[in-house]
Design an enzyme around this catalytic site. Structure first.
Site, PDB file in Angstrom:
ATOM      1  N   ASP A  21     -12.304  31.450   3.003  1.00 53.77           N
ATOM      2  CA  ASP A  21     -11.611  31.485   4.292  1.00 53.77           C
ATOM      3  C   ASP A  21     -10.541  32.573   4.379  1.00 53.77           C
ATOM      4  OD1 ASP A  21      -9.731  30.360   2.626  1.00 53.77           O
ATOM      5  OD2 ASP A  21      -9.469  28.540   3.794  1.00 53.77           O
ATOM      6  N   ASP A  22     -10.334  33.329   3.317  1.00 53.72           N
ATOM      7  CA  ASP A  22      -9.412  34.466   3.397  1.00 53.72           C
ATOM      8  C   ASP A  22     -10.171  35.797   3.423  1.00 53.72           C
ATOM      9  OD1 ASP A  22     -10.287  34.447   0.776  1.00 53.72           O
ATOM     10  OD2 ASP A  22      -8.293  34.624  -0.116  1.00 53.72           O
ATOM     11  N   ASP A 108     -18.187  28.818  -7.179  1.00 48.15           N
ATOM     12  CA  ASP A 108     -18.818  30.133  -7.278  1.00 48.15           C
ATOM     13  C   ASP A 108     -19.327  30.413  -8.697  1.00 48.15           C
ATOM     14  OD1 ASP A 108     -16.179  30.380  -8.240  1.00 48.15           O
ATOM     15  OD2 ASP A 108     -15.755  32.216  -7.119  1.00 48.15           O
ATOM     16  N   HIS A 132      -9.454  39.680  -2.976  1.00 51.27           N
ATOM     17  CA  HIS A 132      -8.029  39.966  -3.110  1.00 51.27           C
ATOM     18  C   HIS A 132      -7.652  40.338  -4.549  1.00 51.27           C
ATOM     19  CE1 HIS A 132      -8.366  35.767  -4.314  1.00 51.27           C
ATOM     20  NE2 HIS A 132      -7.295  35.991  -5.046  1.00 51.27           N
TER      21      HIS A 132
END
Length: 192
Positions: A21-22, A108, A132
């Site tokens: 969601d980022d 994941d 990120h």
């Protein structure tokens, strides 16, 4: 992830993709990428977050280590329908959670374990997926439209965002509004 897998299998779609969601996902570029691969073959597309094979202890063979790559959810990953069908004995009907819990792995990493280790299908690294965990500022602004996923991090003192400022930092701390306006300038909230 188990629920996502079961929903995908019920959908009849050719491709499954997961993004955290980022992430900002450039769906046009994603569709272009997936069009280059045949979903009737085994494909596991993504970006690894570590630069060495992940090693874990094999619970089935005490003391032995196993190694595999995994596509990080922080950058996103996709798999083909053909591969998803082969994953079914390990992932369908709640079995995904049992595999994850048995090996004490996040979702994941569990995908990588099932696909790379159990099914022997290698991760195809796609450098257009970004998490990120890499420096976003090093992605050149003229290349942003070619990327599939971009992420951000902001822990107060340190920010890790793309170098694009259509909106100021207060309005757009993640730079996702700015990125969206770069890619889709006719969107109603974009400056004219």
């Amino acid at each position: 992830m188990a629920a996502e897998y079961d929903a995908f299998m019920a959908s009849g779609k050719k491709w499954f993709c997961h993004f955290d969601d980022d992430n900002y996902v450039n769906t046009d570029q994603l569709a272009r990428l997936l069009g280059e691969y045949d979903a009737r073959h085994d494909w596991y597309l993504g970006r690894n977050s570590v630069h060495v094979l992940l090693q874990i202890m094999d619970d089935d063979r005490r003391g032995e280590r196993i190694s595999f790559w995994f596509g990080t959810g922080g950058a996103g990953f996709c798999w083909s329908r053909a591969l998803a069908l082969k994953m079914s004995p390990f992932a369908g009907g709640g079995r995904f959670m049992r595999v994850a819990e048995k090996n004490r792995l996040p979702d994941d990493v569990t995908v990588g374990y099932i696909v790379e280790h159990l099914l022997k299908v290698p991760l195809t690294v796609v450098d257009l997926f970004h998490s990120h965990l890499e420096e976003m500022k090093f992605i050149r602004s003229e290349e942003l439209g070619e990327q599939i996923s971009l992420s951000y991090a902001n822990d107060g003192d340190t920010e890790n965002v793309i170098n694009l400022e259509i909106f100021n930092k207060q309005k757009d701390p993640t730079r996702f509004y700015s990125l969206h306006c770069l890619l889709h300038p006719s969107t109603s909230f974009c400056p004219r």
